[in-house]
Design an enzyme around this catalytic site. Structure first.
Site, PDB file in Angstrom:
ATOM      1  N   HIS A 243       0.801  -1.234   0.000  1.00 37.87           N
ATOM      2  CA  HIS A 243       0.000   0.000   0.000  1.00 37.87           C
ATOM      3  C   HIS A 243       0.834   1.285   0.000  1.00 37.87           C
ATOM      4  O   HIS A 243       0.747   2.123  -0.902  1.00 37.87           O
ATOM      5  CB  HIS A 243      -0.877   0.050   1.255  1.00 37.87           C
ATOM      6  CG  HIS A 243      -1.744  -1.146   1.485  1.00 37.87           C
ATOM      7  ND1 HIS A 243      -2.926  -1.339   0.818  1.00 37.87           N
ATOM      8  CD2 HIS A 243      -1.615  -2.198   2.328  1.00 37.87           C
ATOM      9  CE1 HIS A 243      -3.493  -2.452   1.237  1.00 37.87           C
ATOM     10  NE2 HIS A 243      -2.718  -3.005   2.154  1.00 37.87           N
TER      11      HIS A 243
HETATM   12  C1  BDR Z   1      -2.948   0.685   5.435  1.00 40.08           C
HETATM   13  O1  BDR Z   1      -3.111   0.143   6.737  1.00 40.08           O
HETATM   14  C2  BDR Z   1      -1.889  -0.314   7.227  1.00 40.08           C
HETATM   15  O2  BDR Z   1      -2.034  -1.589   7.757  1.00 40.08           O
HETATM   16  C3  BDR Z   1      -0.881  -0.234   6.111  1.00 40.08           C
HETATM   17  O3  BDR Z   1       0.381   0.155   6.610  1.00 40.08           O
HETATM   18  C4  BDR Z   1      -1.460   0.808   5.184  1.00 40.08           C
HETATM   19  O4  BDR Z   1      -1.030   2.101   5.540  1.00 40.08           O
HETATM   20  C5  BDR Z   1      -3.686  -0.189   4.449  1.00 40.08           C
HETATM   21  O5  BDR Z   1      -5.039  -0.230   4.761  1.00 40.08           O
END
Ligand code: BDR
Ligand code: CA
Length: 313
Positions: A243
């Site tokens: 992400h």
């Molecule tokens: C986001 O949530 C976190 O677990 C990850 O680092 C990312 O920023 C994805 O939903």
């Protein structure tokens, strides 16, 4: 062109770590003024420590790391150890950091930096819940007009949610903060799940990190190995979504991404849909656009960029 000056606001998190490494590996395009930690994937005591671990991994003991808010503005903290492990950076064995945490609170650093730098020259890159950014905006409303851009990972439209059926984790953890940020008037670019779920670390892509055969390359591969097991099982996909590096990749190669400038509002009331990013993708309301909401990326181009840059560390 001079590199873009940024502050990375983060809750590492393996994918946050890769986002930070990508920025630190790209000094021609990005100048990291500081890294601010927030509670999110794991509590603040771990996210600020993890941010320093990542800086040391990149050989950047000179980087300034600031601890910020340890809880959302008005709600109990929700964490994600089920995804990231109990340290937040489970996977590789990494030494405890030696570099010191800065004394200044992250919110003060954000405010002071935006006031000290010329208007429109500092970009904020939130990779976690938006608490630090919102508290800074509430405390110093004058900074909103000085922000060049906020490029954040959060939200979803077509992909809907990952922590609840309708909410993405970063927005869900502190929806009140997200509402403040999305209403602040600064230019906002959003990397929602719609984009990040296309940034899948398939086996060949992770093998490419490992094949760099450098401490950083191997560590990235090990972090991703750990992070993957949860998402692969959940989504039945070929690999986990990386992400947060979408944010820093966008600063280097915006042409890899495409989206729409639309209105995005945050649900803060309904128990059922708390933290939902109500994105007017089809422009069916007359609400004013307040964000560029990305929808697609060139995944091969993204991983080529990432691997090339990680190789430089
Ligand atoms: C986001 O949530 C976190 O677990 C990850 O680092 C990312 O920023 C994805 O939903
Ligand atoms: Ca994150």
């Amino acid at each position: 062109m001079a590199p873009r000056k940024i502050i990375i606001d983060t809750d590492p998190g393996q994918d946050d770590a890769v986002a930070i490494l990508l920025a630190l590996a790209s000094p021609d395009e990005i100048e990291v003024l500081g890294i601010t930690a927030v509670a999110g994937n794991v509590p603040l005591a771990l996210t600020q420590k993890n941010a320093r671990i990542v800086c040391e991994l990149a050989g950047r003991t000179d980087m300034r790391v600031f601890a910020g808010c340890d809880a959302p503005i008005s709600r109990k903290l929700v964490t994600a150890e089920h995804v990231h492990g109990k340290t937040g950076l489970d996977g590789p064995v990494l030494p405890d950091p030696v570099m010191a945490l800065q004394d200044t609170h992250a919110v003060d650093f954000i405010i002071d930096t935006l006031r000290a730098e010329p208007p429109g020259t500092v970009t904020l890159c939130p990779l976690g819940p938006l608490t630090n950014i919102a508290v800074a905006l509430e405390r110093a409303p004058d900074i909103a007009g000085r922000i060049e851009e906020i490029v954040l990972m959060g939200g979803a439209y077509f992909e809907v949610g990952n922590i609840t059926p309708t909410a993405e984790f970063n927005i869900y953890v502190d929806p009140d903060a997200a509402k403040i940020v999305f209403g602040c008037g600064a230019p906002i670019t959003v990397m929602p799940l719609d984009v990040t779920h296309k940034a899948l670390v398939t086996k060949p892509r992770n093998d490419a990190f490992r094949a760099l055969d450098t401490p950083v390359g191997v560590t990235v591969a090990e972090m991703t190995d750990f992070f993957e097991r949860f998402d692969k099982e959940k989504y039945g996909s070929d690999g986990a979504p990386l992400h947060d590096p979408c944010v820093t990749a966008y600063l280097i190669a915006p042409e890899l991404f495409s989206g729409r400038h639309i209105n995005v509002e945050i649900e803060t009331v309904s128990d059922l849909t708390l933290g939902m990013t109500v994105a007017d993708w089809w422009r069916v309301t007359d609400r004013a656009p307040n964000a560029t909401f990305m929808g697609d990326l060139d995944a091969d181009g993204f991983f080529t960029l990432l691997t090339d840059r990680i190789a430089r560390l």
